[in-house]
Scaffold this active site. Structure first.
Site, PDB file in Angstrom:
ATOM      1  CE  LYS A  22      -4.407  -1.267   1.609  1.00 39.74           C
ATOM      2  NZ  LYS A  22      -5.276  -1.496   2.721  1.00 39.74           N
ATOM      3  CE  LYS A  42      -7.109  -6.632  -0.447  1.00 38.39           C
ATOM      4  NZ  LYS A  42      -7.899  -6.448  -1.013  1.00 38.39           N
ATOM      5  CE  LYS A  80     -13.550  -1.702   0.795  1.00 40.23           C
ATOM      6  NZ  LYS A  80     -12.241  -2.013   1.865  1.00 40.23           N
TER       7      LYS A  80
HETATM    8  P1  ATP Z   1      -8.840  -1.070   0.391  1.00 39.48           P
HETATM    9  O1  ATP Z   1      -8.062  -1.511  -0.836  1.00 39.48           O
HETATM   10  O2  ATP Z   1      -9.229  -0.407   1.143  1.00 39.48           O
HETATM   11  O3  ATP Z   1      -7.602  -1.473   1.177  1.00 39.48           O
HETATM   12  P2  ATP Z   1     -10.395  -3.542   0.470  1.00 39.48           P
HETATM   13  O4  ATP Z   1     -10.636  -4.764  -0.640  1.00 39.48           O
HETATM   14  O5  ATP Z   1      -8.348  -4.570   0.836  1.00 39.48           O
HETATM   15  O6  ATP Z   1      -9.928  -2.306   0.533  1.00 39.48           O
HETATM   16  P3  ATP Z   1     -10.879  -4.082   3.122  1.00 39.48           P
HETATM   17  O7  ATP Z   1     -11.803  -3.111   3.714  1.00 39.48           O
HETATM   18  O8  ATP Z   1      -8.958  -4.181   3.353  1.00 39.48           O
HETATM   19  O9  ATP Z   1     -11.364  -4.582   1.947  1.00 39.48           O
HETATM   20  O10 ATP Z   1     -11.165  -5.601   3.551  1.00 39.48           O
HETATM   21  C1  ATP Z   1     -12.259  -5.911   4.616  1.00 39.48           C
HETATM   22  C2  ATP Z   1     -12.719  -7.586   4.416  1.00 39.48           C
HETATM   23  O11 ATP Z   1     -12.564  -7.833   2.910  1.00 39.48           O
HETATM   24  C3  ATP Z   1     -10.967  -8.355   4.605  1.00 39.48           C
HETATM   25  O12 ATP Z   1     -11.690  -9.351   5.729  1.00 39.48           O
HETATM   26  C4  ATP Z   1     -10.189  -9.019   3.460  1.00 39.48           C
HETATM   27  O13 ATP Z   1      -9.658  -9.406   4.071  1.00 39.48           O
HETATM   28  C5  ATP Z   1     -11.655  -9.463   2.330  1.00 39.48           C
HETATM   29  N1  ATP Z   1     -10.997  -8.623   1.156  1.00 39.48           N
HETATM   30  C6  ATP Z   1     -10.523  -7.769   0.416  1.00 39.48           C
HETATM   31  N2  ATP Z   1     -10.492  -8.415  -0.483  1.00 39.48           N
HETATM   32  C7  ATP Z   1     -10.558  -9.365  -0.250  1.00 39.48           C
HETATM   33  C8  ATP Z   1     -10.524  -9.869  -2.304  1.00 39.48           C
HETATM   34  N3  ATP Z   1     -10.265  -9.501  -3.404  1.00 39.48           N
HETATM   35  N4  ATP Z   1     -10.607 -11.108  -1.931  1.00 39.48           N
HETATM   36  C9  ATP Z   1     -11.580 -12.005  -0.415  1.00 39.48           C
HETATM   37  N5  ATP Z   1     -11.850 -11.539   0.724  1.00 39.48           N
HETATM   38  C10 ATP Z   1     -11.118  -9.848   0.735  1.00 39.48           C
HETATM   39 MG    MG Z   2      -7.872  -3.770   2.688  1.00 41.66          MG
END
Ligand code: ATP
Ligand code: MG
Length: 333
Positions: free
Chosen positions: A111, A195, A198
């Site tokens: 990040k 992965k 968001k």
């Molecule tokens: P950011 O990019 O802002 O970190 P994010 O998409 O990683 O957003 P988070 O809020 O950090 O989302 O994570 C929320 C939950 O979703 C966590 O349990 C994380 O492990 C899960 N998660 C995030 N991305 C994935 C993915 N690509 N596949 C499965 N689980 C995910």
């Molecule tokens: Mg995340």
């Protein structure tokens, strides 16, 4: 007693990875175990969030929780910043965790990218706050996506060191991560090695819970793939990251294993598989998006749920913090 804790950051639109990796599991667990699910707004501000938008983003996550099946009468749903015990315990944990432990965290490296020196200090200590989120409730089970595995190990290390340093064996439980199934690691539709996130600048990299049927169909159609038909075995599939991801998404949405999906689609090309996947995704997500929009139409109801959840969460968190302060030896504790 067993207890579940997890959360999602209000850092943008929720996507299929969040849904399959996290939300769906919360919904299942709430029936079996005492469940606390928060909106991680303290975590979200580790990168810049527009103050004019943050509260609404918080409501959106709460709406997504409920739309995907979380019941506010069963699970405790609350905004992290409304329970100050998280931040207070986090400071104490900052003094328990070692720099060397945090230096190993791969998510910070990803990040912060090339501009480590310009990242917030909060982004660096984020996993310590995460440990506090979990342990302030003495949670035993943490349903998360695969990307959180390393942070969960750090939580266990912090719990163990705290228990040892303050001579309080078993005070904090060592929580178990719940990371299973083909939905635990959903990859970007544009890049099979990253992965789905968001914070990815490309909207075509992800399927959002609020996407229309047309958006979903267009994104699946454009998803990166190789030209080969689907293989017979999951071993062969594993060597093709993008194909593996699409089959994994299909499996997770259909409640099947990847092998079962291959049994139906081996030898077929993406011209056949992609429309079937798009249809399945629309079928699964459209009702969730619809319920979300309905809930967001009445913010007062969401706010009441969050306020009540915060009150319940504080009741659970306050005794732990009081005990911690006593163990640390603070005046008046
Ligand atoms: P950011 O990019 O802002 O970190 P994010 O998409 O990683 O957003 P988070 O809020 O950090 O989302 O994570 C929320 C939950 O979703 C966590 O349990 C994380 O492990 C899960 N998660 C995030 N991305 C994935 C993915 N690509 N596949 C499965 N689980 C995910
Ligand atoms: Mg995340």
């Amino acid at each position: 007693p067993p207890r579940v804790l997890s959360g999602v950051q209000p850092s943008g639109a929720l996507h299929l990875g969040n849904y399959l990796g996290a939300l769906v599991k919360f919904t299942r667990l709430q029936h079996e175990i005492d469940t606390f699910i928060f909106v991680a707004d303290l975590h979200a501000i580790t990168v810049w969030q527009d103050p004019a938008a943050l509260a609404q983003q918080t409501r959106e996550i709460a709406a997504a929780y409920i739309a995907s099946g979380l019941d506010p009468d069963k699970a405790t749903i609350f905004p992290q910043s409304a329970v100050r015990e998280h931040a207070e315990l986090s400071w104490i944990f900052n003094c328990v965790a070692r720099l060397g432990w945090l230096d190993r965290m791969t998510q910070f490296k990803e990040k912060s990218g090339k501009h480590k020196e310009r990242s917030s200090v909060g982004l660096y200590t984020y996993p310590v706050l995460q440990a506090a989120d979990i342990l302030i409730y003495k949670a035993t089970h943490v349903p998360v996506g695969e990307d959180q595995k390393q942070h969960l190990e750090l939580t266990r290390d912090i719990a163990q060191k705290f228990n040892h340093d303050f001579n309080a064996p078993g005070f904090f439980p060592l929580p178990d991560p719940l990371i299973q199934g083909p939905g635990a690691r959903v990859m970007s539709l544009r890049d099979g090695s990253a992965k789905m996130s968001k914070s990815d600048p490309s909207d075509y990299s992800r399927i959002n819970l609020t996407d229309t049927a047309d958006d979903i169909a267009a994104k699946v159609k454009k998803a990166r793939t190789d030209p080969e038909p689907l293989p017979e075995t999951i071993e062969e599939l594993a060597t093709r990251a993008e194909a593996d991801n699409l089959v994994g998404i299909f499996a997770a949405l259909a409640g099947k294993t990847k092998a079962e999906v291959l049994a139906d689609y081996a030898g077929k090309g993406f011209g056949t598989f992609k429309p079937a996947l798009a249809e399945l995704a629309v079928e699964s997500l459209a009702p969730v998006g619809e319920r979300m929009r309905g809930l967001l139409g009445d913010p007062a109801v969401l706010d009441a749920i969050l306020a009540k959840g915060a009150e319940k969460a504080r009741e659970a968190a306050a005794p732990t913090l009081a005990e911690v302060k006593k163990l640390v030896g603070f005046w008046g504790a």
